[in-house]
Every structure is written in structure tokens, then in C-alpha cells.
Design a protein around this motif. Structure first.
Motif, PDB file in Angstrom:
ATOM      1  N   VAL A 165      25.533   1.365  38.032  1.00  0.00           N
ATOM      2  CA  VAL A 165      24.974   2.460  37.832  1.00  0.00           C
ATOM      3  C   VAL A 165      24.467   2.922  36.517  1.00  0.00           C
ATOM      4  CG1 VAL A 165      24.679   4.898  38.742  1.00  0.00           C
ATOM      5  CG2 VAL A 165      25.763   3.444  40.237  1.00  0.00           C
ATOM      6  N   ALA A 166      23.384   3.125  36.187  1.00  0.00           N
ATOM      7  CA  ALA A 166      23.042   3.865  34.863  1.00  0.00           C
ATOM      8  C   ALA A 166      21.828   4.727  34.842  1.00  0.00           C
ATOM      9  CB  ALA A 166      22.310   2.485  34.148  1.00  0.00           C
ATOM     10  N   TRP A 167      21.873   5.443  33.629  1.00  0.00           N
ATOM     11  CA  TRP A 167      20.748   6.435  33.610  1.00  0.00           C
ATOM     12  C   TRP A 167      19.744   5.881  32.573  1.00  0.00           C
ATOM     13  CZ3 TRP A 167      19.996  10.965  35.869  1.00  0.00           C
ATOM     14  CH2 TRP A 167      21.241  11.785  36.529  1.00  0.00           C
ATOM     15  N   ILE A 168      18.565   5.899  32.830  1.00  0.00           N
ATOM     16  CA  ILE A 168      17.381   5.624  32.017  1.00  0.00           C
ATOM     17  C   ILE A 168      16.922   6.737  31.421  1.00  0.00           C
ATOM     18  CG2 ILE A 168      15.170   4.599  31.892  1.00  0.00           C
ATOM     19  CD1 ILE A 168      15.720   3.151  34.538  1.00  0.00           C
ATOM     20  N   ARG A 169      17.002   6.859  29.956  1.00  0.00           N
ATOM     21  CA  ARG A 169      16.568   8.013  29.155  1.00  0.00           C
ATOM     22  C   ARG A 169      15.739   7.540  28.041  1.00  0.00           C
ATOM     23  NH1 ARG A 169      22.006   9.890  30.463  1.00  0.00           N
ATOM     24  NH2 ARG A 169      21.914  11.889  31.354  1.00  0.00           N
ATOM     25  N   PRO A 170      14.946   8.324  27.689  1.00  0.00           N
ATOM     26  CA  PRO A 170      14.121   7.913  26.312  1.00  0.00           C
ATOM     27  C   PRO A 170      14.855   7.846  25.237  1.00  0.00           C
ATOM     28  CG  PRO A 170      13.400  10.413  26.938  1.00  0.00           C
ATOM     29  CD  PRO A 170      14.419   9.597  28.019  1.00  0.00           C
ATOM     30  N   VAL A 171      14.602   6.930  24.433  1.00  0.00           N
ATOM     31  CA  VAL A 171      15.467   6.404  22.974  1.00  0.00           C
ATOM     32  C   VAL A 171      14.519   6.917  21.832  1.00  0.00           C
ATOM     33  CG1 VAL A 171      16.609   4.979  21.659  1.00  0.00           C
ATOM     34  CG2 VAL A 171      16.784   5.060  24.210  1.00  0.00           C
ATOM     35  N   GLU A 179      18.589   6.588  42.330  1.00  0.00           N
ATOM     36  CA  GLU A 179      19.507   7.659  43.022  1.00  0.00           C
ATOM     37  C   GLU A 179      18.933   9.090  42.654  1.00  0.00           C
ATOM     38  OE1 GLU A 179      23.216   6.686  41.852  1.00  0.00           O
ATOM     39  OE2 GLU A 179      23.640   4.954  43.254  1.00  0.00           O
ATOM     40  N   LYS A 180      18.438   9.214  41.543  1.00  0.00           N
ATOM     41  CA  LYS A 180      18.219  10.721  41.024  1.00  0.00           C
ATOM     42  C   LYS A 180      16.965  10.489  40.074  1.00  0.00           C
ATOM     43  CE  LYS A 180      20.120  15.016  39.556  1.00  0.00           C
ATOM     44  NZ  LYS A 180      21.400  15.897  39.125  1.00  0.00           N
ATOM     45  N   VAL A 181      16.211  11.561  40.070  1.00  0.00           N
ATOM     46  CA  VAL A 181      15.277  11.628  39.049  1.00  0.00           C
ATOM     47  C   VAL A 181      15.147  13.266  38.579  1.00  0.00           C
ATOM     48  CG1 VAL A 181      12.792  11.854  38.315  1.00  0.00           C
ATOM     49  CG2 VAL A 181      13.512  10.360  40.196  1.00  0.00           C
ATOM     50  N   GLN A 182      15.847  13.301  37.312  1.00  0.00           N
ATOM     51  CA  GLN A 182      15.841  14.627  36.682  1.00  0.00           C
ATOM     52  C   GLN A 182      14.679  14.976  36.102  1.00  0.00           C
ATOM     53  OE1 GLN A 182      19.725  14.782  34.739  1.00  0.00           O
ATOM     54  NE2 GLN A 182      18.875  15.889  33.080  1.00  0.00           N
ATOM     55  N   ARG A 183      14.192  16.125  36.174  1.00  0.00           N
ATOM     56  CA  ARG A 183      12.955  16.692  35.635  1.00  0.00           C
ATOM     57  C   ARG A 183      13.145  17.995  34.776  1.00  0.00           C
ATOM     58  NH1 ARG A 183       8.337  14.575  37.944  1.00  0.00           N
ATOM     59  NH2 ARG A 183       8.482  13.551  39.622  1.00  0.00           N
ATOM     60  N   GLN A 184      12.538  18.197  33.572  1.00  0.00           N
ATOM     61  CA  GLN A 184      12.765  19.330  33.087  1.00  0.00           C
ATOM     62  C   GLN A 184      11.970  20.591  33.578  1.00  0.00           C
ATOM     63  OE1 GLN A 184      10.843  18.889  29.335  1.00  0.00           O
ATOM     64  NE2 GLN A 184      12.669  18.028  28.472  1.00  0.00           N
ATOM     65  N   ILE A 186       9.645  14.080  33.593  1.00  0.00           N
ATOM     66  CA  ILE A 186      10.912  13.524  33.783  1.00  0.00           C
ATOM     67  C   ILE A 186      11.711  13.062  32.526  1.00  0.00           C
ATOM     68  CG2 ILE A 186      11.740  11.376  34.912  1.00  0.00           C
ATOM     69  CD1 ILE A 186       9.361  11.198  36.580  1.00  0.00           C
ATOM     70  N   ASP A 187      12.995  13.533  32.497  1.00  0.00           N
ATOM     71  CA  ASP A 187      13.702  13.136  31.234  1.00  0.00           C
ATOM     72  C   ASP A 187      14.888  12.195  31.448  1.00  0.00           C
ATOM     73  OD1 ASP A 187      15.388  14.895  32.506  1.00  0.00           O
ATOM     74  OD2 ASP A 187      15.923  16.426  30.684  1.00  0.00           O
ATOM     75  N   ALA A 188      15.046  11.825  32.644  1.00  0.00           N
ATOM     76  CA  ALA A 188      16.212  11.059  32.835  1.00  0.00           C
ATOM     77  C   ALA A 188      16.121  10.368  34.725  1.00  0.00           C
ATOM     78  CB  ALA A 188      17.613  11.636  32.752  1.00  0.00           C
ATOM     79  N   ILE A 189      16.627   9.092  34.828  1.00  0.00           N
ATOM     80  CA  ILE A 189      16.308   8.499  35.922  1.00  0.00           C
ATOM     81  C   ILE A 189      17.717   7.697  36.117  1.00  0.00           C
ATOM     82  CG2 ILE A 189      15.199   6.905  37.491  1.00  0.00           C
ATOM     83  CD1 ILE A 189      12.678   7.149  35.486  1.00  0.00           C
ATOM     84  N   ARG A 190      18.213   8.107  37.276  1.00  0.00           N
ATOM     85  CA  ARG A 190      19.747   7.258  37.471  1.00  0.00           C
ATOM     86  C   ARG A 190      19.419   6.091  38.642  1.00  0.00           C
ATOM     87  NH1 ARG A 190      25.153   8.821  37.769  1.00  0.00           N
ATOM     88  NH2 ARG A 190      26.413   7.642  39.383  1.00  0.00           N
ATOM     89  N   ILE A 191      19.695   4.935  38.235  1.00  0.00           N
ATOM     90  CA  ILE A 191      19.571   3.917  39.085  1.00  0.00           C
ATOM     91  C   ILE A 191      20.785   2.842  39.431  1.00  0.00           C
ATOM     92  CG2 ILE A 191      17.205   3.447  38.145  1.00  0.00           C
ATOM     93  CD1 ILE A 191      18.218   1.044  36.613  1.00  0.00           C
ATOM     94  N   GLN A 192      20.721   2.433  40.542  1.00  0.00           N
ATOM     95  CA  GLN A 192      21.804   1.353  40.627  1.00  0.00           C
ATOM     96  C   GLN A 192      21.212  -0.105  41.086  1.00  0.00           C
ATOM     97  OE1 GLN A 192      24.074   1.954  44.474  1.00  0.00           O
ATOM     98  NE2 GLN A 192      25.607   0.835  43.702  1.00  0.00           N
ATOM     99  N   ARG A 193      21.636  -0.983  40.296  1.00  0.00           N
ATOM    100  CA  ARG A 193      21.371  -2.375  40.533  1.00  0.00           C
ATOM    101  C   ARG A 193      21.541  -2.814  41.845  1.00  0.00           C
ATOM    102  NH1 ARG A 193      20.981  -7.352  36.323  1.00  0.00           N
ATOM    103  NH2 ARG A 193      20.227  -8.892  37.576  1.00  0.00           N
TER     104      ARG A 193
END
Length: 71
Positions: free
Chosen positions: A17-23, A52-57, A62-69
Motif C-alpha cells: 500500500v502506498a500514498w501518492i502525493r505531489p512532490v 483505497e482512499k482519495v484525500q481532498r482539501q 485532491i492532495d493524496a491518493i492511497r492505493i494498493q497494488r
């Protein structure tokens, strides 16, 4: 424009599982990060990941997305 979702997916192991966030160091902004959700949805439709989850401000961006491979 880089495909952030595909980059994160390629670095993951199956089942992880990982969070995708802007860098910001790679030039990502919240506005350009919105396309990462589309990329993640495409990977989900291919059966490669589960979103799994989309985190919004508060403003709806959208500021983060949680995914599972999966594969």
C-alpha cells in the motif's frame, strides 16, 4: 507531464500500500496533481491497483491518493 500514479505503481510490490502525493521538488503542484487521480483510475480499471482512499482539501482539490497494488 509525468504519470505520477504509474511511477508509484512501478516501485511497489504486489500487495503493498502506498500514498501518492505531489512532490514539489519534481515540479508537482496541487493543480497538476489532479491528473494523477485519472491515472490511478486507469490503473484500477486495468485491475492493477485498488484505490483505497482519495484525500481532498477543503476546496475540493485532491492532495493524496492511497492505493494498493494488486498485480
Amino acid at each position: 507531464m509525468r504519470d505520477i500514479a504509474r511511477e508509484v505503481y512501478s516501485k511497489m510490490k504486489v500487495g503493498s500500500v502506498a500514498w501518492i502525493r505531489p512532490v514539489t521538488a519534481k515540479g508537482d503542484t496541487l493543480e497538476t496533481f489532479q491528473s494523477a487521480h485519472s491515472g490511478a483510475q486507469a490503473l484500477e480499471q486495468e485491475g492493477l491497483i485498488d484505490i483505497e482512499k482519495v484525500q481532498r482539501q477543503a476546496d475540493g482539490l485532491i492532495d493524496a491518493i492511497r492505493i494498493q497494488r494488486l498485480a
